[in-house]
Enzyme design. Structure first.
Site, PDB file in Angstrom:
ATOM      1  N   GLY A 171       7.498   1.109   5.006  1.00 15.59           N
ATOM      2  CA  GLY A 171       6.350   2.019   4.970  1.00 15.59           C
ATOM      3  C   GLY A 171       5.324   1.620   3.926  1.00 15.59           C
TER       4      GLY A 171
ATOM      5  CG  ASP B 119      -1.095  -0.124   7.854  1.00 16.14           C
ATOM      6  OD1 ASP B 119      -1.845   0.822   8.157  1.00 16.14           O
ATOM      7  OD2 ASP B 119       0.142  -0.011   7.737  1.00 16.14           O
TER       8      ASP B 119
ATOM      9  CE  LYS C  64       0.782   1.360   4.429  1.00 13.59           C
ATOM     10  NZ  LYS C  64       1.479   2.559   4.835  1.00 13.59           N
TER      11      LYS C  64
ATOM     12  CB  ALA D 173       1.141  -7.234   2.651  1.00 14.55           C
TER      13      ALA D 173
ATOM     14  CB  VAL E 150      11.810  -5.873   4.992  1.00 13.37           C
ATOM     15  CG1 VAL E 150      11.702  -6.168   6.481  1.00 13.37           C
ATOM     16  CG2 VAL E 150      11.636  -7.143   4.169  1.00 13.37           C
TER      17      VAL E 150
ATOM     18  CB  ALA F   8       1.356  -2.195   4.739  1.00 11.83           C
ATOM     19  N   GLY F   9       4.471  -4.188   4.319  1.00 10.61           N
ATOM     20  CA  GLY F   9       4.869  -5.539   3.918  1.00 10.61           C
ATOM     21  C   GLY F   9       4.493  -6.603   4.943  1.00 10.61           C
TER      22      GLY F   9
HETATM   23  O1  C5P Z   1      -1.077  -1.294  14.371  1.00 15.29           O
HETATM   24  P1  C5P Z   1       0.363  -1.552  14.109  1.00 15.29           P
HETATM   25  O2  C5P Z   1       0.909  -2.693  14.896  1.00 15.29           O
HETATM   26  O3  C5P Z   1       0.707  -1.683  12.658  1.00 15.29           O
HETATM   27  O4  C5P Z   1       1.120  -0.246  14.612  1.00 15.29           O
HETATM   28  C1  C5P Z   1       2.516  -0.253  14.850  1.00 15.29           C
HETATM   29  C2  C5P Z   1       2.876   0.923  15.728  1.00 15.29           C
HETATM   30  O5  C5P Z   1       2.690   2.155  15.006  1.00 15.29           O
HETATM   31  C3  C5P Z   1       2.039   1.095  16.976  1.00 15.29           C
HETATM   32  O6  C5P Z   1       2.553   0.341  18.032  1.00 15.29           O
HETATM   33  C4  C5P Z   1       2.147   2.593  17.250  1.00 15.29           C
HETATM   34  O7  C5P Z   1       3.385   2.896  17.871  1.00 15.29           O
HETATM   35  C5  C5P Z   1       2.191   3.170  15.861  1.00 15.29           C
HETATM   36  N1  C5P Z   1       0.850   3.579  15.408  1.00 15.29           N
HETATM   37  C6  C5P Z   1       0.264   4.707  15.955  1.00 15.29           C
HETATM   38  N2  C5P Z   1      -0.978   5.078  15.535  1.00 15.29           N
HETATM   39  C7  C5P Z   1      -1.630   4.385  14.583  1.00 15.29           C
HETATM   40  C8  C5P Z   1      -1.054   3.235  14.009  1.00 15.29           C
HETATM   41  C9  C5P Z   1       0.196   2.857  14.434  1.00 15.29           C
HETATM   42  O8  C5P Z   1       0.846   5.376  16.804  1.00 15.29           O
HETATM   43  N3  C5P Z   1      -2.839   4.772  14.199  1.00 15.29           N
END
Ligand code: C5P
Length: 310
Positions: A107, A145, A18, A113, A104, A109-110
């Protein structure tokens, strides 16, 4: 749990990367996340994830971008399979093979995904017949994501990014992605944004009507001025060299350049396929990027590939 179906044919799912066309970040929440308003677009860089019944849980990552991906319980795909298995009785374990083409920690979303693909693949392998809503529910538990990588297309994400609404987007957009050496940690980039913002008030993020209007035209030149990423300043602060990449891409004729998600991949929007080829050649020759990939979007989300007929 049982491994009764060791003869079930493996299932392979193809899943896109993405790019965030708009990523507006609200204040830090009490749970450590930030409220987002984002517009995701799925693009044609694909990982392929195969799940096969096995005697024990396992994961193998293959392909030129495989380095640095954990293959143990920290792998998001393994966690996705185990989460589904613990709710669906009498299934698992599986061996997961990930053919990696999405950068990897880039940014794009690998890792998310691969988790999305694993949910779709395990649902098919185990004959669970989960609805799309149900799969997206599991996805949201695992990462912000992941629901979008199941849905694909172009969509607005709100909440942590996991709550999706479709967007009307016409046509196909051409992208060139500049890959960087090494990744960036998403939590570190969000933390850097908080640090840069200091204590001032941060407004609640809302999708901008200009971007929505540009997407309806289907014209890259209309979309270009509206690309925006609030995480870009933080990614540039942690990786100052990305500023040069952005400048070079614009200098070589991109309509716009933006850090993809939390970076360090930089996404360039170009007017057509030929402009994408020219930009890819110029960026490669410039030596400021590790590697370059061309892609188009929007594309479909995670989908099962037809099994080959022997
Ligand atoms: O949800 P995910 O595990 O992909 O998010 C990784 C990290 O990115 C979270 O632990 C947080 O530190 C940060 N994050 C955030 N706000 C979001 C999504 C992600 O601060 N809406």
């Amino acid at each position: 749990m049982t491994s009764a179906h060791l003869d079930a044919p493996p299932v392979t799912v193809r899943v896109p990367a993405k790019v965030n066309l708009e990523l507006l970040v609200g204040p830090l929440r009490a749970d450590g996340y930030h409220d987002l308003s984002t517009v995701f677009q799925a693009v044609s860089l694909y990982d392929e994830v195969t799940v096969a019944d096995a005697l024990e849980w396992g994961c193998t990552v293959i392909g030129p971008l495989a380095d640095g991906v954990p293959v143990d319980g920290d792998n998001l795909a393994v966690r996705a399979a185990k989460a589904l298995s613990s709710d669906a009785r009498h299934v698992g374990p599986v061996h997961i093979t990930i053919r990696k083409a999405i950068p990897v920690a880039g940014g794009m979303a690998g890792g998310s995904a691969d988790a999305a693909a694993t949910l779709v693949a395990c649902d098919r392998l185990w004959g669970l017949g989960l609805s799309r809503d149900n799969l997206e529910w599991y996805a949201a538990q695992l990462g912000s994501d992941i629901p979008f990588l199941i849905a694909g297309g172009t969509a607005i994400g709100s909440g942590r990014g996991e709550s999706l609404a479709p967007v009307l987007a016409r046509g196909t957009f051409q992208w060139v992605f500049a890959l960087a050496e090494g990744g960036l940690s998403t939590p570190a980039v969000f933390a850097e944004l908080d640090r840069l913002r200091g204590d001032g008030p941060v407004p609640e993020p809302m999708p901008t009507p200009e971007l929505m209007g540009a997407l309806r035209t289907g014209k890259a030149a209309e979309l270009a001025p509206h690309l925006r990423n609030d995480l870009q300043a933080a990614a540039l602060s942690l990786r100052p060299g990305l500023a040069t990449v952005l400048e070079e891409g614009i200098g070589f004729g991109a309509l716009a350049g933006i850090v993809s998600g939390s970076g360090p991949t930089v996404a360039f929007l170009v007017s057509d396929v030929e402009a994408g080829l020219d930009l890819a050649v110029a960026l490669t020759a410039s030596g400021v990027v590790r590697d370059v990939r061309r892609a188009h979007g929007p594309v479909h989300g995670a989908h099962v590939l037809p099994t080959s007929v022997d």
